[in-house]
Write a protein that holds these residues in place. Structure first.
Motif, PDB file in Angstrom:
ATOM      1  N   ARG A  51       4.749   3.842  15.437  1.00  0.00           N
ATOM      2  CA  ARG A  51       5.966   4.652  15.496  1.00  0.00           C
ATOM      3  C   ARG A  51       6.639   4.647  14.132  1.00  0.00           C
ATOM      4  NH1 ARG A  51       9.544   3.138  20.611  1.00  0.00           N
ATOM      5  NH2 ARG A  51      10.579   2.023  18.947  1.00  0.00           N
ATOM      6  N   LEU A  52       7.176   5.787  13.755  1.00  0.00           N
ATOM      7  CA  LEU A  52       7.904   5.912  12.495  1.00  0.00           C
ATOM      8  C   LEU A  52       9.271   6.520  12.765  1.00  0.00           C
ATOM      9  CD1 LEU A  52       5.089   7.319  10.186  1.00  0.00           C
ATOM     10  CD2 LEU A  52       5.935   4.981  10.281  1.00  0.00           C
ATOM     11  N   THR A  53      10.142   6.405  11.802  1.00  0.00           N
ATOM     12  CA  THR A  53      11.471   6.993  11.946  1.00  0.00           C
ATOM     13  C   THR A  53      11.496   8.367  11.303  1.00  0.00           C
ATOM     14  OG1 THR A  53      12.203   5.944   9.907  1.00  0.00           O
ATOM     15  CG2 THR A  53      12.632   4.768  11.947  1.00  0.00           C
ATOM     16  N   LYS A  54      12.173   9.284  11.965  1.00  0.00           N
ATOM     17  CA  LYS A  54      12.393  10.604  11.384  1.00  0.00           C
ATOM     18  C   LYS A  54      13.717  10.585  10.619  1.00  0.00           C
ATOM     19  CE  LYS A  54      12.887  13.864  14.356  1.00  0.00           C
ATOM     20  NZ  LYS A  54      12.877  15.009  15.256  1.00  0.00           N
ATOM     21  N   CYS A 106      21.576  -6.694  10.683  1.00  0.00           N
ATOM     22  CA  CYS A 106      20.439  -5.772  10.727  1.00  0.00           C
ATOM     23  C   CYS A 106      19.228  -6.395  10.038  1.00  0.00           C
ATOM     24  CB  CYS A 106      20.806  -4.438  10.088  1.00  0.00           C
ATOM     25  SG  CYS A 106      21.443  -4.561   8.411  1.00  0.00           S
ATOM     26  N   GLU A 107      19.467  -7.095   8.960  1.00  0.00           N
ATOM     27  CA  GLU A 107      18.389  -7.761   8.228  1.00  0.00           C
ATOM     28  C   GLU A 107      17.779  -8.882   9.066  1.00  0.00           C
ATOM     29  OE1 GLU A 107      17.731  -9.873   3.881  1.00  0.00           O
ATOM     30  OE2 GLU A 107      19.758  -9.499   4.592  1.00  0.00           O
ATOM     31  N   GLU A 108      18.616  -9.625   9.769  1.00  0.00           N
ATOM     32  CA  GLU A 108      18.125 -10.721  10.598  1.00  0.00           C
ATOM     33  C   GLU A 108      17.371 -10.217  11.819  1.00  0.00           C
ATOM     34  OE1 GLU A 108      21.268 -13.403  11.588  1.00  0.00           O
ATOM     35  OE2 GLU A 108      21.918 -13.565   9.508  1.00  0.00           O
ATOM     36  N   ALA A 109      17.775  -9.066  12.358  1.00  0.00           N
ATOM     37  CA  ALA A 109      17.160  -8.554  13.578  1.00  0.00           C
ATOM     38  C   ALA A 109      15.809  -7.902  13.334  1.00  0.00           C
ATOM     39  CB  ALA A 109      18.095  -7.549  14.244  1.00  0.00           C
ATOM     40  N   GLY A 123       0.798  -1.220   0.000  1.00  0.00           N
ATOM     41  CA  GLY A 123       0.000   0.000   0.000  1.00  0.00           C
ATOM     42  C   GLY A 123       0.833   1.273   0.000  1.00  0.00           C
ATOM     43  N   GLY A 124       2.143   1.156   0.126  1.00  0.00           N
ATOM     44  CA  GLY A 124       3.015   2.320   0.113  1.00  0.00           C
ATOM     45  C   GLY A 124       3.456   2.774   1.488  1.00  0.00           C
ATOM     46  N   GLU A 125       2.958   2.130   2.538  1.00  0.00           N
ATOM     47  CA  GLU A 125       3.322   2.509   3.900  1.00  0.00           C
ATOM     48  C   GLU A 125       4.678   1.903   4.266  1.00  0.00           C
ATOM     49  OE1 GLU A 125       1.250   2.450   8.314  1.00  0.00           O
ATOM     50  OE2 GLU A 125       0.510   1.127   6.755  1.00  0.00           O
ATOM     51  N   GLU A 126       5.476   2.667   4.999  1.00  0.00           N
ATOM     52  CA  GLU A 126       6.794   2.178   5.403  1.00  0.00           C
ATOM     53  C   GLU A 126       6.657   0.989   6.349  1.00  0.00           C
ATOM     54  OE1 GLU A 126       9.195   5.225   7.114  1.00  0.00           O
ATOM     55  OE2 GLU A 126       8.581   6.673   5.611  1.00  0.00           O
ATOM     56  N   ARG A 127       7.555   0.039   6.198  1.00  0.00           N
ATOM     57  CA  ARG A 127       7.535  -1.131   7.071  1.00  0.00           C
ATOM     58  C   ARG A 127       8.192  -0.858   8.420  1.00  0.00           C
ATOM     59  NH1 ARG A 127       7.481  -6.791   4.736  1.00  0.00           N
ATOM     60  NH2 ARG A 127       6.601  -6.531   2.682  1.00  0.00           N
ATOM     61  N   CYS A 128       9.164   0.021   8.456  1.00  0.00           N
ATOM     62  CA  CYS A 128       9.952   0.240   9.670  1.00  0.00           C
ATOM     63  C   CYS A 128       9.067   0.759  10.800  1.00  0.00           C
ATOM     64  CB  CYS A 128      11.081   1.228   9.398  1.00  0.00           C
ATOM     65  SG  CYS A 128      12.165   1.463  10.813  1.00  0.00           S
ATOM     66  N   VAL A 129       9.146   0.083  11.949  1.00  0.00           N
ATOM     67  CA  VAL A 129       8.349   0.462  13.115  1.00  0.00           C
ATOM     68  C   VAL A 129       9.210   1.134  14.180  1.00  0.00           C
ATOM     69  CG1 VAL A 129       6.569  -1.267  12.747  1.00  0.00           C
ATOM     70  CG2 VAL A 129       8.599  -1.850  14.089  1.00  0.00           C
ATOM     71  N   ALA A 130      10.412   1.527  13.825  1.00  0.00           N
ATOM     72  CA  ALA A 130      11.331   2.257  14.708  1.00  0.00           C
ATOM     73  C   ALA A 130      11.625   1.499  15.996  1.00  0.00           C
ATOM     74  CB  ALA A 130      10.793   3.652  15.004  1.00  0.00           C
ATOM     75  N   CYS A 131      11.815   0.201  15.899  1.00  0.00           N
ATOM     76  CA  CYS A 131      12.153  -0.587  17.086  1.00  0.00           C
ATOM     77  C   CYS A 131      13.631  -0.440  17.446  1.00  0.00           C
ATOM     78  CB  CYS A 131      11.808  -2.053  16.868  1.00  0.00           C
ATOM     79  SG  CYS A 131      12.784  -2.856  15.579  1.00  0.00           S
ATOM     80  N   LYS A 132      14.446   0.001  16.505  1.00  0.00           N
ATOM     81  CA  LYS A 132      15.873   0.260  16.679  1.00  0.00           C
ATOM     82  C   LYS A 132      16.690  -1.000  16.976  1.00  0.00           C
ATOM     83  CE  LYS A 132      17.022   4.365  18.210  1.00  0.00           C
ATOM     84  NZ  LYS A 132      17.223   5.529  19.071  1.00  0.00           N
ATOM     85  N   LEU A 133      16.150  -2.165  16.635  1.00  0.00           N
ATOM     86  CA  LEU A 133      16.911  -3.396  16.823  1.00  0.00           C
ATOM     87  C   LEU A 133      18.108  -3.459  15.877  1.00  0.00           C
ATOM     88  CD1 LEU A 133      14.112  -6.066  17.314  1.00  0.00           C
ATOM     89  CD2 LEU A 133      15.744  -5.252  19.005  1.00  0.00           C
ATOM     90  N   CYS A 134      17.932  -2.963  14.661  1.00  0.00           N
ATOM     91  CA  CYS A 134      19.040  -2.986  13.700  1.00  0.00           C
ATOM     92  C   CYS A 134      20.179  -2.083  14.171  1.00  0.00           C
ATOM     93  CB  CYS A 134      18.559  -2.579  12.316  1.00  0.00           C
ATOM     94  SG  CYS A 134      17.735  -0.988  12.257  1.00  0.00           S
ATOM     95  N   GLU A 135      19.834  -0.962  14.754  1.00  0.00           N
ATOM     96  CA  GLU A 135      20.859  -0.055  15.276  1.00  0.00           C
ATOM     97  C   GLU A 135      21.590  -0.691  16.454  1.00  0.00           C
ATOM     98  OE1 GLU A 135      21.166   4.595  16.662  1.00  0.00           O
ATOM     99  OE2 GLU A 135      19.336   3.507  17.120  1.00  0.00           O
TER     100      GLU A 135
END
Length: 164
Positions: free
Chosen positions: A92-95, A110-113, A59-71
């Motif tokens: 939650r979204l990322t700025k 990061c991909e696995e997390a 639908g065009g919505e970002e997948r990232c939920v800003a969980c910061k696990l990759c970071e």
């Protein structure tokens, strides 16, 4: 005396030179194995880890939920995320979502997390920059990569699904 004479005759006859020329002549008639790089490419492995990509839902919505696990899991600390506090209350979204490609070791952690498969490793690794600051991939660049490489990424993820 006989050994010294043989060495002198061999050096005068340039035996080593003729041996080297024979090797060169042998290789001249073998097929080339050189690849003309930008025009021709070697096939990458299905699990190849290239430049990072942020994905969107259909639908065009970002997948990232800003969980910061990759970071948190990045061993090179190449990922920097800021959460958008002004975003919707239900999600939650990322700025800011920055990746320093010079720091990244392309390990794929990061991909696995990522719990929603928002960040994946892309199919390409062409990094030639004229400006040193171009190594920082911002959120909009990562999302643009996801849109342009969507078919290749989906095919790779489907082929790799049984191993995840």
């Amino acid at each position: 005396m006989g050994n010294a004479m043989k060495q002198l005759m061999a050096s005068l006859a340039l035996r080593e030179l003729w041996q080297g020329m024979a090797v060169t002549l042998r290789y001249m008639f073998r097929p080339n194995i050189t690849i003309q790089y930008p025009e021709e490419r070697t096939p990458y492995s299905p699990r190849f880890r290239g430049i990072h990509v942020l994905r969107r839902y259909e639908g065009g919505e970002e997948r990232c939920v800003a969980c910061k696990l990759c970071e948190a899991i990045c061993p090179a600390q190449a990922i920097y995320i800021e959460i958008d506090t002004e975003s919707r209350a239900d999600k939650r979204l990322t700025k800011v979502y920055d990746i320093d490609l010079f720091k990244c070791i392309y390990c794929g952690l990061c991909e696995e997390a990522c719990p929603v498969e928002a960040i994946v490793m892309g199919p390409y690794l062409d990094m030639a920059y004229e400006d040193r600051n171009a190594r920082f991939y911002k959120k909009d660049q990562l999302l643009a990569n996801g849109e342009s490489w969507r078919a290749e990424i989906d095919a790779r993820l489907n082929a790799d699904a049984k191993y995840r």
